[in-house]
Enzyme design. Sequence first.
Site, PDB file in Angstrom:
ATOM      1  N   TYR A 108       0.855  -1.192   0.000  1.00 35.94           N
ATOM      2  CA  TYR A 108       0.000   0.000   0.000  1.00 35.94           C
ATOM      3  C   TYR A 108       0.888   1.237   0.000  1.00 35.94           C
ATOM      4  O   TYR A 108       1.830   1.339   0.777  1.00 35.94           O
ATOM      5  CB  TYR A 108      -0.908   0.026   1.238  1.00 35.94           C
ATOM      6  CG  TYR A 108      -1.715   1.299   1.311  1.00 35.94           C
ATOM      7  CD1 TYR A 108      -3.007   1.350   0.801  1.00 35.94           C
ATOM      8  CD2 TYR A 108      -1.173   2.475   1.844  1.00 35.94           C
ATOM      9  CE1 TYR A 108      -3.737   2.529   0.831  1.00 35.94           C
ATOM     10  CE2 TYR A 108      -1.894   3.657   1.871  1.00 35.94           C
ATOM     11  CZ  TYR A 108      -3.172   3.679   1.356  1.00 35.94           C
ATOM     12  OH  TYR A 108      -3.887   4.856   1.369  1.00 35.94           O
ATOM     13  N   GLU A 196      -3.102   7.484  -4.398  1.00 34.72           N
ATOM     14  CA  GLU A 196      -3.102   6.195  -3.698  1.00 34.72           C
ATOM     15  C   GLU A 196      -2.813   5.079  -4.697  1.00 34.72           C
ATOM     16  O   GLU A 196      -3.495   4.952  -5.704  1.00 34.72           O
ATOM     17  CB  GLU A 196      -4.455   5.959  -3.019  1.00 34.72           C
ATOM     18  CG  GLU A 196      -4.447   4.730  -2.117  1.00 34.72           C
ATOM     19  CD  GLU A 196      -5.803   4.479  -1.465  1.00 34.72           C
ATOM     20  OE1 GLU A 196      -5.931   4.691  -0.265  1.00 34.72           O
ATOM     21  OE2 GLU A 196      -6.730   4.081  -2.192  1.00 34.72           O
TER      22      GLU A 196
END
Length: 388
Positions: A108, A196
């Site tokens: 992530y 992201e």
Amino acid sequence: MDIHEYQAKELLTKFGVPIPRGGLAYSPEQATYRASELGGPVVVKAQIHSGARGKAGGVKLCRNEREIEEAAESMLGRKLVTHQTGPAGKLVSRLYIEEATNIDREIYLGFVMDRASERIVVVASAAGGMDIEEISATQPDTIIRVTVDPAVGMQQFQARELAFGLGVDPDIVNKLVPAIMGCYRAFRDLDAMMVEINPLVITKEKQVLALDAKMSFDENALFRRPHIAELRDKSQEDPRETYASDRGLSYVGLDGDIGCIVNGAGLAMATLDMIKLAGGEPANFLDIGGGASPERVTKSFKAVLRDKNVRAILVNVFAGINRCDWVAKGVVDAVKELDIKMPIVVRLAGTNVEEGRKIIDNSGLTVISAETLADAAKKAVEAAKKAA
Ligand code: GDP
Ligand code: MN
């Protein structure tokens, strides 16, 4: 402003962020054609402004033409409901066809504006693939944070710190660092609010690839980023918010039945609280700005009335620089011009408040005058309940 995954990838690749090869498709036929250009197995990905598409059937690995056609048929023209879209879902009208990747590890990587420190914060976790909320709930100690000093920008050593913190091999670190720095430069140079990459993957072939990409942008900076502004896809937005923002109004759609027209963001928030306290549900946040000119008042009524759930309207204006009598005249004119039959509660405070109330009371309209904000909220809730 949000953009689609394929658009974010197109932007990021210009900053040196490695992405899989892929292409856009608007029909099942184009989907199979794109796949034939890529060769080998592909992933068919629904393009909507939402994450969590994978779990909702919006990301499908396909090995042959039949599977691609089936996946495309099942997504195109339908509304995809994810746990981020709300029950209404979002319309899928574009697919992104991407070459399949042999995933070894999922990471992530997120870049956000941290309001408390007023700095860009980079967040990374070795537990990629899941939502960051889920990671922070279940594996909080895998989350690594780095704060960027705006005077010097993100430094190479900070990207290396993140890479080592993720526990990747040294040869991967050298591929991860340019990917992280590329995302940072894209964030900064394009006036992003959020970048992201979830997941950023390490492949079995030891490549680093951004498999998913989400970006959102600061609307106040779009005037100087025309090539970003044109990526806007209104079909993915709340139509009420699109209408209002196209007319320069600061509006956020909510689920209740009391429309709100307020000057000042703080007062608008307080108004929502007071409605809730009085047992009602606001239909929107709307800040018409300090000026509250008659034109803006009319525009605001139009925006609020587009929401078919609205049963009563609460106008709450504090006139500091402005004058209550002027605002009152604007309200009366708008109600007449738009021929509004719905109950309208008006609370005015500040300069020339007496003159303003007189204009409301003598207008001949069934506008309900209120003294205080609490009184206004109570009256608006009563009116909405009666109308329902
Ligand atoms: P999201 O659900 O909207 O966040 O969509 P993603 O693009 O992140 O895809 C969801 C998941 O599908 C990823 O976390 C991966 O595990 C998986 N996935 C996506 N692309 C590929 C691929 O090319 N190969 C494989 N094996 N899995 C993929
Ligand atoms: Mn994802």
